[in-house]
Write a protein that holds these residues in place. Sequence first.
Motif, PDB file in Angstrom:
ATOM      1  N   LYS A 171     -39.143  32.225 -38.588  1.00  0.00           N
ATOM      2  CA  LYS A 171     -38.966  30.197 -38.031  1.00  0.00           C
ATOM      3  C   LYS A 171     -40.439  29.909 -38.292  1.00  0.00           C
ATOM      4  O   LYS A 171     -41.090  29.975 -37.628  1.00  0.00           O
ATOM      5  CB  LYS A 171     -38.326  31.055 -36.412  1.00  0.00           C
ATOM      6  N   GLY A 172     -39.973  28.180 -38.665  1.00  0.00           N
ATOM      7  CA  GLY A 172     -41.054  27.687 -38.264  1.00  0.00           C
ATOM      8  C   GLY A 172     -40.296  26.239 -39.259  1.00  0.00           C
ATOM      9  O   GLY A 172     -39.291  26.157 -40.127  1.00  0.00           O
ATOM     10  N   THR A 173     -41.176  25.034 -39.355  1.00  0.00           N
ATOM     11  CA  THR A 173     -40.892  24.082 -39.689  1.00  0.00           C
ATOM     12  C   THR A 173     -41.491  23.716 -41.837  1.00  0.00           C
ATOM     13  O   THR A 173     -41.986  24.785 -41.476  1.00  0.00           O
ATOM     14  CB  THR A 173     -40.982  22.846 -39.399  1.00  0.00           C
ATOM     15  N   ASN A 174     -41.498  22.662 -41.999  1.00  0.00           N
ATOM     16  CA  ASN A 174     -41.774  22.496 -43.406  1.00  0.00           C
ATOM     17  C   ASN A 174     -42.537  20.935 -43.534  1.00  0.00           C
ATOM     18  O   ASN A 174     -41.771  20.229 -43.191  1.00  0.00           O
ATOM     19  CB  ASN A 174     -41.947  23.428 -44.401  1.00  0.00           C
ATOM     20  N   PRO A 175     -43.211  20.272 -44.376  1.00  0.00           N
ATOM     21  CA  PRO A 175     -42.875  19.100 -44.418  1.00  0.00           C
ATOM     22  C   PRO A 175     -42.161  18.270 -45.295  1.00  0.00           C
ATOM     23  O   PRO A 175     -41.664  17.335 -45.268  1.00  0.00           O
ATOM     24  CB  PRO A 175     -44.552  19.338 -45.588  1.00  0.00           C
ATOM     25  N   GLU A 176     -41.693  19.582 -46.203  1.00  0.00           N
ATOM     26  CA  GLU A 176     -40.800  19.198 -47.171  1.00  0.00           C
ATOM     27  C   GLU A 176     -39.506  18.537 -45.861  1.00  0.00           C
ATOM     28  O   GLU A 176     -38.550  17.721 -46.371  1.00  0.00           O
ATOM     29  CB  GLU A 176     -40.699  19.345 -47.873  1.00  0.00           C
ATOM     30  N   GLU A 177     -39.048  19.126 -44.954  1.00  0.00           N
ATOM     31  CA  GLU A 177     -37.572  18.788 -44.117  1.00  0.00           C
ATOM     32  C   GLU A 177     -37.820  17.858 -43.715  1.00  0.00           C
ATOM     33  O   GLU A 177     -37.397  17.647 -42.778  1.00  0.00           O
ATOM     34  CB  GLU A 177     -37.267  20.229 -43.328  1.00  0.00           C
ATOM     35  N   LEU A 178     -39.274  17.550 -42.724  1.00  0.00           N
ATOM     36  CA  LEU A 178     -39.749  17.113 -42.077  1.00  0.00           C
ATOM     37  C   LEU A 178     -39.298  15.574 -42.787  1.00  0.00           C
ATOM     38  O   LEU A 178     -38.830  14.576 -42.099  1.00  0.00           O
ATOM     39  CB  LEU A 178     -40.577  16.821 -41.357  1.00  0.00           C
ATOM     40  N   ILE A 179     -39.656  15.395 -44.131  1.00  0.00           N
ATOM     41  CA  ILE A 179     -39.891  13.701 -45.223  1.00  0.00           C
ATOM     42  C   ILE A 179     -38.267  13.674 -44.745  1.00  0.00           C
ATOM     43  O   ILE A 179     -37.492  13.089 -45.204  1.00  0.00           O
ATOM     44  CB  ILE A 179     -40.324  14.517 -46.296  1.00  0.00           C
ATOM     45  N   GLY A 180     -36.934  15.209 -45.194  1.00  0.00           N
ATOM     46  CA  GLY A 180     -35.502  14.473 -45.580  1.00  0.00           C
ATOM     47  C   GLY A 180     -35.411  13.896 -44.043  1.00  0.00           C
ATOM     48  O   GLY A 180     -34.323  13.868 -43.742  1.00  0.00           O
ATOM     49  N   ALA A 181     -35.777  14.767 -42.852  1.00  0.00           N
ATOM     50  CA  ALA A 181     -35.317  14.348 -41.885  1.00  0.00           C
ATOM     51  C   ALA A 181     -35.238  12.760 -41.367  1.00  0.00           C
ATOM     52  O   ALA A 181     -34.559  11.897 -41.643  1.00  0.00           O
ATOM     53  CB  ALA A 181     -36.150  15.356 -40.543  1.00  0.00           C
ATOM     54  N   ALA A 182     -36.856  12.382 -41.260  1.00  0.00           N
ATOM     55  CA  ALA A 182     -37.368  11.221 -41.425  1.00  0.00           C
ATOM     56  C   ALA A 182     -36.067   9.850 -42.496  1.00  0.00           C
ATOM     57  O   ALA A 182     -36.453   8.986 -42.021  1.00  0.00           O
ATOM     58  CB  ALA A 182     -38.667  11.118 -41.958  1.00  0.00           C
ATOM     59  N   HIS A 183     -36.153  10.191 -43.486  1.00  0.00           N
ATOM     60  CA  HIS A 183     -35.490   9.603 -44.258  1.00  0.00           C
ATOM     61  C   HIS A 183     -33.781   9.630 -44.976  1.00  0.00           C
ATOM     62  O   HIS A 183     -33.680   8.662 -44.113  1.00  0.00           O
ATOM     63  CB  HIS A 183     -35.602  10.498 -46.048  1.00  0.00           C
ATOM     64  N   PHE A 227     -38.959  20.059 -53.841  1.00  0.00           N
ATOM     65  CA  PHE A 227     -39.954  20.607 -54.387  1.00  0.00           C
ATOM     66  C   PHE A 227     -40.560  20.847 -55.222  1.00  0.00           C
ATOM     67  O   PHE A 227     -39.578  21.543 -55.790  1.00  0.00           O
ATOM     68  CB  PHE A 227     -40.919  20.925 -53.311  1.00  0.00           C
ATOM     69  N   GLU A 228     -41.471  20.603 -56.605  1.00  0.00           N
ATOM     70  CA  GLU A 228     -41.578  21.598 -57.818  1.00  0.00           C
ATOM     71  C   GLU A 228     -43.429  21.243 -58.585  1.00  0.00           C
ATOM     72  O   GLU A 228     -43.235  19.946 -58.334  1.00  0.00           O
ATOM     73  CB  GLU A 228     -40.504  20.846 -58.464  1.00  0.00           C
ATOM     74  N   ASP A 229     -43.488  22.391 -59.222  1.00  0.00           N
ATOM     75  CA  ASP A 229     -44.869  22.135 -59.798  1.00  0.00           C
ATOM     76  C   ASP A 229     -45.849  21.036 -58.379  1.00  0.00           C
ATOM     77  O   ASP A 229     -46.089  19.891 -59.347  1.00  0.00           O
ATOM     78  CB  ASP A 229     -44.397  21.638 -61.011  1.00  0.00           C
ATOM     79  N   GLY A 230     -45.826  21.110 -56.966  1.00  0.00           N
ATOM     80  CA  GLY A 230     -46.812  21.159 -56.880  1.00  0.00           C
ATOM     81  C   GLY A 230     -46.632  19.403 -56.451  1.00  0.00           C
ATOM     82  O   GLY A 230     -47.246  18.607 -55.131  1.00  0.00           O
ATOM     83  N   SER A 231     -45.170  19.172 -56.179  1.00  0.00           N
ATOM     84  CA  SER A 231     -44.546  17.679 -56.285  1.00  0.00           C
ATOM     85  C   SER A 231     -43.011  16.829 -55.605  1.00  0.00           C
ATOM     86  O   SER A 231     -42.656  18.354 -55.393  1.00  0.00           O
ATOM     87  CB  SER A 231     -45.033  16.963 -57.618  1.00  0.00           C
ATOM     88  N   ILE A 232     -43.092  16.809 -54.677  1.00  0.00           N
ATOM     89  CA  ILE A 232     -41.427  16.021 -54.403  1.00  0.00           C
ATOM     90  C   ILE A 232     -40.837  15.220 -55.359  1.00  0.00           C
ATOM     91  O   ILE A 232     -41.881  14.137 -56.336  1.00  0.00           O
ATOM     92  CB  ILE A 232     -41.268  15.597 -53.614  1.00  0.00           C
ATOM     93  N   LYS A 233     -39.928  16.595 -56.566  1.00  0.00           N
ATOM     94  CA  LYS A 233     -39.497  14.957 -57.775  1.00  0.00           C
ATOM     95  C   LYS A 233     -38.418  14.760 -57.546  1.00  0.00           C
ATOM     96  O   LYS A 233     -38.009  13.620 -57.946  1.00  0.00           O
ATOM     97  CB  LYS A 233     -39.344  16.174 -58.614  1.00  0.00           C
ATOM     98  N   GLN A 234     -37.966  14.757 -56.132  1.00  0.00           N
ATOM     99  CA  GLN A 234     -36.607  13.743 -55.678  1.00  0.00           C
ATOM    100  C   GLN A 234     -36.419  14.849 -54.628  1.00  0.00           C
ATOM    101  O   GLN A 234     -36.381  15.124 -53.965  1.00  0.00           O
ATOM    102  CB  GLN A 234     -35.190  15.032 -56.621  1.00  0.00           C
ATOM    103  N   VAL A 235     -35.706  13.196 -54.156  1.00  0.00           N
ATOM    104  CA  VAL A 235     -34.583  13.143 -52.490  1.00  0.00           C
ATOM    105  C   VAL A 235     -33.483  12.875 -53.048  1.00  0.00           C
ATOM    106  O   VAL A 235     -33.146  11.666 -53.692  1.00  0.00           O
ATOM    107  CB  VAL A 235     -35.204  12.251 -51.268  1.00  0.00           C
ATOM    108  N   THR A 236     -31.965  13.380 -52.405  1.00  0.00           N
ATOM    109  CA  THR A 236     -30.786  13.413 -52.907  1.00  0.00           C
ATOM    110  C   THR A 236     -30.220  13.101 -50.846  1.00  0.00           C
ATOM    111  O   THR A 236     -30.470  14.386 -50.490  1.00  0.00           O
ATOM    112  CB  THR A 236     -30.172  14.126 -53.248  1.00  0.00           C
ATOM    113  N   LEU A 237     -30.091  11.886 -51.503  1.00  0.00           N
ATOM    114  CA  LEU A 237     -29.223  11.190 -49.997  1.00  0.00           C
ATOM    115  C   LEU A 237     -27.665  11.409 -49.906  1.00  0.00           C
ATOM    116  O   LEU A 237     -27.155  10.516 -50.760  1.00  0.00           O
ATOM    117  CB  LEU A 237     -29.485   9.812 -49.261  1.00  0.00           C
ATOM    118  N   ASN A 238     -27.146  12.402 -49.242  1.00  0.00           N
ATOM    119  CA  ASN A 238     -25.368  12.605 -49.363  1.00  0.00           C
ATOM    120  C   ASN A 238     -25.278  12.074 -47.972  1.00  0.00           C
ATOM    121  O   ASN A 238     -25.467  12.174 -46.780  1.00  0.00           O
ATOM    122  CB  ASN A 238     -24.933  13.752 -49.627  1.00  0.00           C
ATOM    123  N   LEU A 239     -24.014  10.831 -48.475  1.00  0.00           N
ATOM    124  CA  LEU A 239     -23.660  10.028 -47.091  1.00  0.00           C
ATOM    125  C   LEU A 239     -22.355  10.175 -47.280  1.00  0.00           C
ATOM    126  O   LEU A 239     -21.193  10.448 -47.877  1.00  0.00           O
ATOM    127  CB  LEU A 239     -24.045   8.222 -47.578  1.00  0.00           C
TER     128      LEU A 239
END
Length: 140
Positions: free
Chosen positions: A45-57, A87-99
């Motif tokens: 249990k805990g968070t991570n930077p990528e899910e926080l970026i997703g929530a912010a976005h 996240f892939e190979d040390g970078s955020i490669k894509q953000v998909t927004l499903n609306l």
Amino acid sequence: MKFTRKASALWEGSGKDGHGKLTTGSKVLENTSYSFHTRFENGEKGTNPEELIGAAHAGCFAMQLSFLLNESDFTATSLDVNAVVTFEDGSIKQVTLNLEGKVPGIEVTQFNEIANKAKEICPISKLLNTEIVLNARLIS
């Protein structure tokens, strides 16, 4: 309008075996755990930077879209946004927004145009140096 927001991170130990705590100025997150395991293994249990970026976005995009709809004399009943951060190979490669949006009286083409504009001008979209994909669906 100008303002600042604050957040802090405390990390203890090594990269793989250590752990950290995140706190936001609003205290919505207060000593919230994050670690190698919550980031790369989903093992505790805990968070991570990528899910926080997703929530912010997702939150920023939904609010921006709401403002743009209002400017065109529409008010959404609901705007349900799911952000998938890849996240892939040390970078955020894509953000998909499903609306999925419920907006009384709007045509699909106008909804899509406004949603795409929101994707482009949302402050978090402008911050991210990655591909942003929008899948928009108007529902009744």
